[in-house]
Design an enzyme around this catalytic site. Sequence first.
Site, short mmCIF file in Angstrom:
data_model
loop_
_atom_site.label_atom_id
_atom_site.label_comp_id
_atom_site.label_asym_id
_atom_site.label_seq_id
_atom_site.Cartn_x
_atom_site.Cartn_y
_atom_site.Cartn_z
N LYS A 22 1.22 4.29 -3.02
CA LYS A 22 0.97 5.73 -2.84
C LYS A 22 2.22 6.56 -3.17
O LYS A 22 2.10 7.71 -3.61
CB LYS A 22 0.45 6.01 -1.43
CG LYS A 22 -0.92 5.38 -1.16
CD LYS A 22 -2.02 5.86 -2.12
CE LYS A 22 -3.40 5.39 -1.69
NZ LYS A 22 -4.48 5.87 -2.58
N TYR A 26 0.82 -1.22 0.00
CA TYR A 26 0.00 0.00 0.00
C TYR A 26 0.85 1.27 0.00
O TYR A 26 0.65 2.14 -0.85
CB TYR A 26 -0.98 -0.03 1.18
CG TYR A 26 -1.89 1.16 1.28
CD1 TYR A 26 -3.00 1.31 0.45
CD2 TYR A 26 -1.66 2.17 2.22
CE1 TYR A 26 -3.85 2.41 0.54
CE2 TYR A 26 -2.49 3.27 2.33
CZ TYR A 26 -3.59 3.39 1.48
OH TYR A 26 -4.42 4.49 1.58
P1 NAP Z 1 -13.50 3.11 1.19
O1 NAP Z 1 -14.57 3.64 2.09
O2 NAP Z 1 -13.16 1.66 1.24
O3 NAP Z 1 -13.85 3.57 -0.29
C1 NAP Z 1 -13.08 3.15 -1.37
C2 NAP Z 1 -13.85 3.38 -2.63
O4 NAP Z 1 -13.06 2.94 -3.75
C3 NAP Z 1 -15.16 2.59 -2.69
O5 NAP Z 1 -16.15 3.36 -3.32
C4 NAP Z 1 -14.79 1.40 -3.55
O6 NAP Z 1 -15.88 0.80 -4.22
C5 NAP Z 1 -13.88 2.09 -4.52
N1 NAP Z 1 -13.09 1.15 -5.34
C6 NAP Z 1 -12.27 0.15 -4.93
N2 NAP Z 1 -11.80 -0.50 -6.00
C7 NAP Z 1 -12.35 0.07 -7.10
C8 NAP Z 1 -12.27 -0.16 -8.49
N3 NAP Z 1 -11.53 -1.15 -9.00
N4 NAP Z 1 -12.97 0.65 -9.33
C9 NAP Z 1 -13.73 1.66 -8.85
N5 NAP Z 1 -13.87 1.90 -7.54
C10 NAP Z 1 -13.18 1.12 -6.68
O7 NAP Z 1 -12.09 3.84 1.48
P2 NAP Z 1 -11.70 5.38 1.69
O8 NAP Z 1 -10.96 5.44 2.97
O9 NAP Z 1 -12.83 6.28 1.43
O10 NAP Z 1 -10.59 5.52 0.53
C11 NAP Z 1 -10.63 6.52 -0.48
C12 NAP Z 1 -9.19 6.88 -0.84
O11 NAP Z 1 -8.55 7.50 0.31
C13 NAP Z 1 -8.30 5.69 -1.20
O12 NAP Z 1 -7.50 6.04 -2.32
C14 NAP Z 1 -7.43 5.50 0.04
O13 NAP Z 1 -6.20 4.90 -0.26
C15 NAP Z 1 -7.28 6.93 0.50
N6 NAP Z 1 -6.88 7.12 1.91
C16 NAP Z 1 -7.70 6.71 2.90
C17 NAP Z 1 -7.29 6.90 4.21
C18 NAP Z 1 -8.16 6.47 5.37
O14 NAP Z 1 -7.66 6.52 6.53
N7 NAP Z 1 -9.39 6.06 5.17
C19 NAP Z 1 -6.09 7.55 4.51
C20 NAP Z 1 -5.29 7.96 3.46
C21 NAP Z 1 -5.70 7.75 2.16
P3 NAP Z 1 -16.67 -0.50 -3.63
O15 NAP Z 1 -17.70 0.03 -2.66
O16 NAP Z 1 -17.25 -1.09 -4.86
O17 NAP Z 1 -15.66 -1.38 -2.96
#
Ligand code: NAP
Length: 235
Positions: free
Chosen positions: A164, A160
């Site tokens: 990034k 991961y």
């Molecule tokens: P999340 O709630 O798991 O949401 C992830 C989203 O990405 C979901 O809508 C998921 O769809 C979608 N997704 C996954 N694979 C996909 C694909 N092949 N095609 C299209 N959509 C896809 O996670 P989140 O925390 O909101 O993450 C959003 C971003 O923030 C990510 O890039 C993550 O790395 C980044 N981030 C998160 C955090 C944190 O602490 N949460 C911190 C730093 C960065 P499904 O519902 O279909 O699975």
Amino acid sequence: MTTTLITGANKGLGFETARRLIAAGHTVYVGSRNPERGRLAAERLGARAVLLDVTDDASVAAAAKAVEADGGLDVLINNAGVEGRTENGGVIGAAELTADRMRTLFETNVFGVVRVTHAFLPLLRRSAAPVVVNVSSGLGSMARVTAAGTPTYAYPGVAYPASKVAVNMLTVQYAKALPELRINAVEPGFTATDLNGNTGTQTVEQGAEIIVRMALIGSDGPTGGYFDADGPLPW
Ligand code: NAP
């Protein structure tokens, strides 16, 4: 009128970002790889749904065609991402890391960004003020990951953070090559979403803050940068 596409916007940070940008007056496309989840989210938000799996060339091409036919795109938010887990639910650390696991994770987090950016670039280039926001992570900061004694240093995953770092490099190189675009990487902070089993310490409102802010920058805003809600981050 500003038109914005957010990948993976059916839940989590993407959904919250969509809510905020709609409130700011954007026309928002909720990208979702699942038609039903996308439709429900768009309905709740007052957004447009577009079927978009970032790992699938045909799906991304069809989404670009649909958005183009509807009038084009000004802001692209590459948000869809996965953390990648082993069968036991743990993060993919050094002992568990295989080329296949790495490839699967990169297919979404890295190649997904490239696939979507490439497909939507012709549309963005026709915008008067094109903006791209790449949702990275603090785990993509080499400076932070090597700062002993911090939570970022202690994170055991390998695939991961590597994905990034790649997103950050894409951001810098795209920004230099495409000066007519504002393209930045952002770190939302550790946010309670399904990605981390809702263990994050921030709310999605707090996490989406920097994504929204960088989506709203004008043509005079920064490009090729890496930011969290408190300002620029060290690479
Ligand atoms: P999340 O709630 O798991 O949401 C992830 C989203 O990405 C979901 O809508 C998921 O769809 C979608 N997704 C996954 N694979 C996909 C694909 N092949 N095609 C299209 N959509 C896809 O996670 P989140 O925390 O909101 O993450 C959003 C971003 O923030 C990510 O890039 C993550 O790395 C980044 N981030 C998160 C955090 C944190 O602490 N949460 C911190 C730093 C960065 P499904 O519902 O279909 O699975």
